[in-house]
Design an enzyme around this catalytic site. Structure first.
Site, PDB file in Angstrom:
ATOM      1  N   GLU A   1       0.845  -1.202   0.000  1.00 12.20           N
ATOM      2  CA  GLU A   1       0.000   0.000   0.000  1.00 12.20           C
ATOM      3  C   GLU A   1       0.877   1.249   0.000  1.00 12.20           C
ATOM      4  OE1 GLU A   1      -3.180   0.339   2.752  1.00 12.20           O
ATOM      5  OE2 GLU A   1      -3.580  -1.811   2.828  1.00 12.20           O
TER       6      GLU A   1
ATOM      7  N   GLU B   1     -12.590   1.269   3.273  1.00 13.76           N
ATOM      8  CA  GLU B   1     -12.203   1.098   4.672  1.00 13.76           C
ATOM      9  C   GLU B   1     -13.060   2.002   5.548  1.00 13.76           C
ATOM     10  OE1 GLU B   1      -8.135   2.185   5.218  1.00 13.76           O
ATOM     11  OE2 GLU B   1      -8.245   3.867   3.819  1.00 13.76           O
TER      12      GLU B   1
END
Length: 682
Positions: free
Chosen positions: A128, A213
């Site tokens: 990420e 998220e």
């Protein structure tokens, strides 16, 4: 606090005060645990639990963040080894690389060294990178991302939408997944939802997966499911927790864990754009069972119009072997949707005999397949029929009664020289590729060249000769002519009963073509056709038996290939033969194990009386016995049979069971002669 962090950072790494926590990631359409994000948590013996918001900016500012990120990666690899050695299923884990990490020339070499040390597959680690990493030194970051992709790592963009250059970064760099910034969900108003919808649609168009998220409520989860967001992460599914706790949590909550091998399969399914005005369903087929993965409201509305209360009820119908929809949909996917991505359309009648006022148009295509699992994208439309001429009324009534009997159906219009496809079992044949085809003789010739057994092509040509079809139909007593031909199917040749029937009030110029595979009682079906009211001239059905060896070939084909389980006996109740399906079902390798024996010789019945009486009546009086019930022994199992859709109440069934069990336990002779019986009630 800044000084304390810098002074104790090395000590925290050495003493493992900094621990890796994992927050689960869930596949939206399956609800399965499919991944996790690794997050650093500093539990200091003096200061207590330090928030990442306190120590990560300090480490980034001073350039020590790389030590933390590589420490996190090493902890992930150690946890992987522990879980793998326990025999548990592992899922990919993502970890963060800071913009400072990407400026180190040797960052990839250091990552690779850790991975090699613990022998962790690259597909289990996702990298990420935050959007803010592209603010400075963009020229140095690009080659790092390219190298990571070349090595086999997935690269994700974290916090998409939090900065000012998201779209420009997506345009210039390649990402496998974007994580939608949780701030859009924290302020979950109409505007935020519209932005998320647009992001998901845009990502699918450019081939990038999406993960939301910060999901904390069922409302947020349902919304993301409906718009096709592939993955979800947040407190609704689990807080960040240590590795040992995470896998115990998954076990305690009985959550399905997605296998690594299936991830690409589900990624292909997720690539479908769920935000459509069409009635859309994603359905999976495995081991001849259907499982609905996704259905939008428009599809549900169409089911409601068709009398189906819910997708759950529809799934139960599709998986009910006694329901025609089960056989019909299995045949549709097996014979029409074999090529990946090739769209097929079929229309079929629905509604009961008295209310039959509509058809359903099903459009489908296979979108993913792996190890026996195949996923299909389906669109369903309700076709209402309000006003129809009387001729169409009759055709509609006939089709509703017979549609599911036949493998192929088409309407020939001799005046227009066209063929209208009604139903096709083979996607590659002309009526499988097109709804309306002009040039009827060319259609018949094309099918002959591609599918008809060479030895049968001459008789096929005579049967399907368009120039003489009207004359032959007029000469028949019933307006029906039929013939048998072998055609390609399932990797071999099978006999098919071909029927041509003149439509009423068409002066023999419109003809219904129907094909039914051998193994069905074709003469009975012809009888049904001829008895349709106001359809045909009165008269007897012409004999169908051929004078040559064709009848023998058909009989052999039925015995070998028909799904029907049948047997025949002599007047003394001794078996004379049986179909291959019957032998297979009862675990017999050859008909020789059966011929010349009675049921009693085979030791199949717990109580012989009722079966003996039924057989005598059938063999001596020609009586039909339908739906007989009773206990039998089959492959060492104790089974009770009663008719499908049994009319008996639960109490009556229970009573029948105890009666059968009493007979069984009282028969000591039977028990002694059949040792090792496995008692199973089915």
């Amino acid at each position: 606090m800044k000084n304390y962090i810098l002074e104790h950072f090395d000590e925290a790494l050495k003493n493992k005060w900094i621990e890796v926590y994992y927050q689960p990631v869930v596949r939206t359409i399956t609800g399965a645990f499919c991944g996790a994000e690794a997050l650093a948590r500093w539990n200091d013996p003096v200061k207590g639990l330090l928030s990442p918001a306190k120590f990560i900016p300090v480490l980034e500012e001073t350039g020590r963040i790389t030590e933390l990120d590589l420490y996190v990666l090493e902890q992930i690899c150690q946890d992987y080894q522990m879980i793998y050695q326990r025999g548990c299923r592992v899922v990919p884990v993502s970890f963060n690389l800071s913009r400072k990490d990407l400026l180190h020339d040797d960052i990839i070499e250091r990552i690779e060294a850790i991975m090699a040390r613990y022998n962790v597959p690259r597909e289990l680690i996702n990298v990420e990178i935050t959007e803010s990493a592209f603010v400075e030194d963009v020229e140095r970051i690009g080659p790092v991302l390219k190298k990571l992709h070349e090595l086999g790592y997935q690269v994700w963009m974290d916090d998409f939408g939090s900065g000012y250059s998201s779209l420009g970064i997506l345009k210039d760099y390649s990402f496998d997944e974007i994580k939608i910034d949780m701030s859009f969900l924290s302020n979950f108003d109409k505007k935020a939802r519209n932005i998320i919808r647009s992001v998901v649609t845009m990502a699918k168009r450019i081939g990038v997966q999406t993960l939301a998220e910060g999901v904390e409520t069922k409302e947020q989860y349902v919304f993301l499911y409906k718009i096709g967001c592939e993955k979800i992460q947040g407190y609704y599914f689990g807080r960040p927790m240590p590795g040992k706790v995470l896998y115990q949590y998954v076990k305690d909550t009985h959550q399905m864990v997605e296998s690594l091998a299936m991830q690409n399969y589900y990624n292909q399914i997720s690539a479908v754009n769920y935000q459509t005005d069409a009635p859309l369903m994603i359905i999976e087929r495995y081991d001849k069972k259907f499982h609905i993965l996704y259905s939008n409201e428009k599809y549900t509305d169409v089911l409601h119009r068709d009398g189906i209360a819910s997708t759950k009820q529809w799934e139960a119908i599709l998986n009910d072997p006694q329901d025609p929809m089960n056989h019909f949909h299995n045949m549709f996917v097996e014979h029409k949707l074999q090529q990946m991505g090739e769209e097929q359309i079929i229309t079929y009648p629905r509604g009961d005999h008295y209310r039959g006022d509509h058809y359903m148009e099903l459009k489908g295509k296979a979108i993913a397949s792996f190890e026996g699992h195949t996923a299909y994208q389906a669109e369903l439309r309700y076709v209402a029929i309000h006003v129809r001429p009387s001729e169409n009324d009759q055709l509609d009534e006939y089709l509703r009664d017979t549609y599911y009997m036949y493998s192929d159906m088409a309407l020939l219009d001799l005046d227009k020289d066209e063929v209208v496809s009604i139903k096709s079992s083979i996607a590659e044949q002309p009526i499988g590729r097109h709804k309306v085809i002009y040039g009827a003789q060319h259609v018949m010739d094309t099918y002959r060249n591609q599918f008809v057994y060479p030895a049968d092509q001459k008789s096929y040509d005579a049967f399907y000769r368009i120039s003489t079809m009207e004359q032959r139909l007029r000469q028949s007593k019933t307006g029906i002519i039929s013939g048998y031909f072998r055609h390609k199917k399932n990797g071999g040749y099978q006999w098919g009963h071909n029927i041509l029937m003149a439509m009423p009030q068409s002066d023999f110029r419109r003809v219904l073509l129907m094909v039914i595979n051998s193994g069905f009682d074709s003469e009975e079906l012809l009888g049904i056709l001829s008895r349709r009211k106001n359809w045909m001239h009165q008269g007897e059905i012409a004999a169908l038996k051929e004078k040559d060896s064709t009848a023998d070939l058909l009989w052999t084909n039925m015995c070998m290939h028909s799904p029907l389980m049948c047997f025949w006996k002599d007047k003394n109740r001794r078996f004379a033969g049986a179909s291959q399906s019957f032998l297979k079902y009862y675990g017999l390798s050859s008909v020789d194990e059966l011929v010349g024996k009675t049921d009693e010789d085979m030791h199949w019945h717990i109580e012989n009386g009722p079966f003996h009486e039924d057989e005598v009546e059938v063999l001596t009086q020609g009586k039909s016995v339908i739906g007989a019930r009773g206990p039998v022994l089959f492959r060492g199992n104790f089974i009770i049979f009663w008719p499908a859709r049994c009319p008996y109440t639960k109490m009556e069934r229970l009573s029948a069971f105890w009666d059968s069990l009493r007979i069984w336990t009282s028969s000591l002779k039977m028990r002694n002669s059949m040792p090792g019986i496995d008692w199973k009630i089915r």
